[in-house]
Design a protein around this motif. Sequence first.
Motif, PDB file in Angstrom:
ATOM      1  N   PRO A   1       0.813  -1.222   0.000  1.00 19.50           N
ATOM      2  CA  PRO A   1       0.000   0.000   0.000  1.00 19.50           C
ATOM      3  C   PRO A   1       0.848   1.275   0.000  1.00 19.50           C
ATOM      4  CG  PRO A   1      -0.932  -1.612   1.495  1.00 19.50           C
ATOM      5  CD  PRO A   1       0.378  -2.172   1.049  1.00 19.50           C
ATOM      6  N   THR A   2       1.940   1.261   0.767  1.00 22.35           N
ATOM      7  CA  THR A   2       2.812   2.436   0.831  1.00 22.35           C
ATOM      8  C   THR A   2       3.473   2.702  -0.510  1.00 22.35           C
ATOM      9  OG1 THR A   2       3.229   2.103   3.191  1.00 22.35           O
ATOM     10  CG2 THR A   2       4.818   3.443   1.979  1.00 22.35           C
TER      11      THR A   2
ATOM     12  N   VAL B   1     -16.423   4.253  -3.296  1.00 23.55           N
ATOM     13  CA  VAL B   1     -15.792   4.243  -1.977  1.00 23.55           C
ATOM     14  C   VAL B   1     -14.670   5.280  -1.934  1.00 23.55           C
ATOM     15  CG1 VAL B   1     -14.421   2.879  -0.349  1.00 23.55           C
ATOM     16  CG2 VAL B   1     -16.422   1.864  -1.450  1.00 23.55           C
ATOM     17  N   VAL B   2     -13.868   5.335  -3.004  1.00 23.45           N
ATOM     18  CA  VAL B   2     -12.809   6.347  -3.074  1.00 23.45           C
ATOM     19  C   VAL B   2     -13.412   7.746  -2.983  1.00 23.45           C
ATOM     20  CG1 VAL B   2     -11.102   7.406  -4.610  1.00 23.45           C
ATOM     21  CG2 VAL B   2     -11.170   4.913  -4.340  1.00 23.45           C
ATOM     22  N   GLN B   3     -14.472   8.009  -3.740  1.00 18.59           N
ATOM     23  CA  GLN B   3     -15.070   9.341  -3.736  1.00 18.59           C
ATOM     24  C   GLN B   3     -15.662   9.683  -2.375  1.00 18.59           C
ATOM     25  OE1 GLN B   3     -14.834  11.407  -6.554  1.00 18.59           O
ATOM     26  NE2 GLN B   3     -15.292  12.856  -4.895  1.00 18.59           N
TER      27      GLN B   3
ATOM     28  N   PHE C   1      -7.425   5.573  -2.946  1.00 16.89           N
ATOM     29  CA  PHE C   1      -7.384   5.046  -4.309  1.00 16.89           C
ATOM     30  C   PHE C   1      -7.715   3.563  -4.265  1.00 16.89           C
ATOM     31  CE2 PHE C   1      -2.963   4.760  -2.771  1.00 16.89           C
ATOM     32  CZ  PHE C   1      -2.716   3.399  -2.938  1.00 16.89           C
ATOM     33  N   ALA C   2      -8.134   3.037  -5.400  1.00 14.96           N
ATOM     34  CA  ALA C   2      -8.406   1.607  -5.541  1.00 14.96           C
ATOM     35  C   ALA C   2      -7.221   0.967  -6.251  1.00 14.96           C
ATOM     36  CB  ALA C   2      -9.682   1.379  -6.334  1.00 14.96           C
ATOM     37  N   PRO C   3      -6.459   0.085  -5.599  1.00 16.32           N
ATOM     38  CA  PRO C   3      -5.271  -0.508  -6.229  1.00 16.32           C
ATOM     39  C   PRO C   3      -5.550  -1.155  -7.579  1.00 16.32           C
ATOM     40  CG  PRO C   3      -5.271  -0.986  -3.891  1.00 16.32           C
ATOM     41  CD  PRO C   3      -6.594  -0.352  -4.191  1.00 16.32           C
TER      42      PRO C   3
ATOM     43  N   SER D   1     -11.005  -3.686  -3.060  1.00 15.49           N
ATOM     44  CA  SER D   1     -10.262  -3.022  -1.990  1.00 15.49           C
ATOM     45  C   SER D   1      -9.977  -1.574  -2.344  1.00 15.49           C
ATOM     46  CB  SER D   1      -8.941  -3.753  -1.710  1.00 15.49           C
ATOM     47  OG  SER D   1      -8.098  -3.723  -2.847  1.00 15.49           O
ATOM     48  N   VAL D   2      -9.791  -0.774  -1.297  1.00 16.95           N
ATOM     49  CA  VAL D   2      -9.431   0.644  -1.420  1.00 16.95           C
ATOM     50  C   VAL D   2      -8.417   0.956  -0.329  1.00 16.95           C
ATOM     51  CG1 VAL D   2     -10.274   3.000  -0.995  1.00 16.95           C
ATOM     52  CG2 VAL D   2     -11.528   1.482  -2.546  1.00 16.95           C
TER      53      VAL D   2
END
Length: 291
Positions: free
Chosen positions: A58-59, A118-120, A130-132, A184-185
Amino acid sequence: MREALCQMIERLVREEPGNRFPGEGGPYFTEPLIGFAAADDPLFTQYQTVIGPFHLTPTELAQHETPPWQPATVICWALPISEETRRSNRTETIYPSRAWALTRQHGEAFNSALRRQVVQFLVDAGYQAFAPQLHPAWREYPDSPVGIASSWSERHAAYAAGLGTFSLNDALITPRGIAHRLGSVVTDLAIEPSARPWRDHRSNCLWYREGSCGACIGRCPVGALSKEGHDKAICRGYVYGAVPEAVGAEYGVTSTGCGLCQTKVPCEGRIPAGKVSPLAVKPPEGESPSP
């Protein structure tokens, strides 16, 4: 925020027209399972050994953002495929049912829209997200040492978030079974991680838990499954080549999926009972999740 986020995801799955078959039909997916993992969970670094160095943490993904930022949480969900669709696929032996194929194409389009929403939601609340799976840095690696893989695995993220464990066919068995789509987000909103209550990273699968079952092996029409596991190349050639060529035009889709090994098996809609409990007596140590 955690409660509001879960309620929003549940509402979208329940109410959005994109989660319904054409012509006022039933839903592709039923009530979601939602889990959370810490963005700095050591598992994400371990995946670079288990899957490959190309698998981004994620990082690392957040470092591709402009400007870069520090993530705190990975939000994960499993969208269980409806009972009606699963029932239709149980009777199939070569190709997936029409309902399964429509769920693969249009249901996954809804899943992508859910990622964006979900991001919004998080951005509107003042957080980064963000969504990976939709990130510009996402890449696929067809010839990796573990077979076909990508720079982000929704299954492995879901495992880190406590949503389930891996199976003989490499899918994830959740409390609602193995027939689902995952999403996922990543966000800088800090949410307490979900527990991983399982005995180990394969304990929901009867084959790995106690050497029984193996029903998915007989469900595969091209021999991509065996007691040794999942041959990704054979599976992918069938799911993305032979199946769409055979029934894609008839069903009106370009992506069909297959799902035969996820239906008419004991783990289809639940964690199967066995002689040994899948739950851990103590938190698992030295986890080494499957690729």
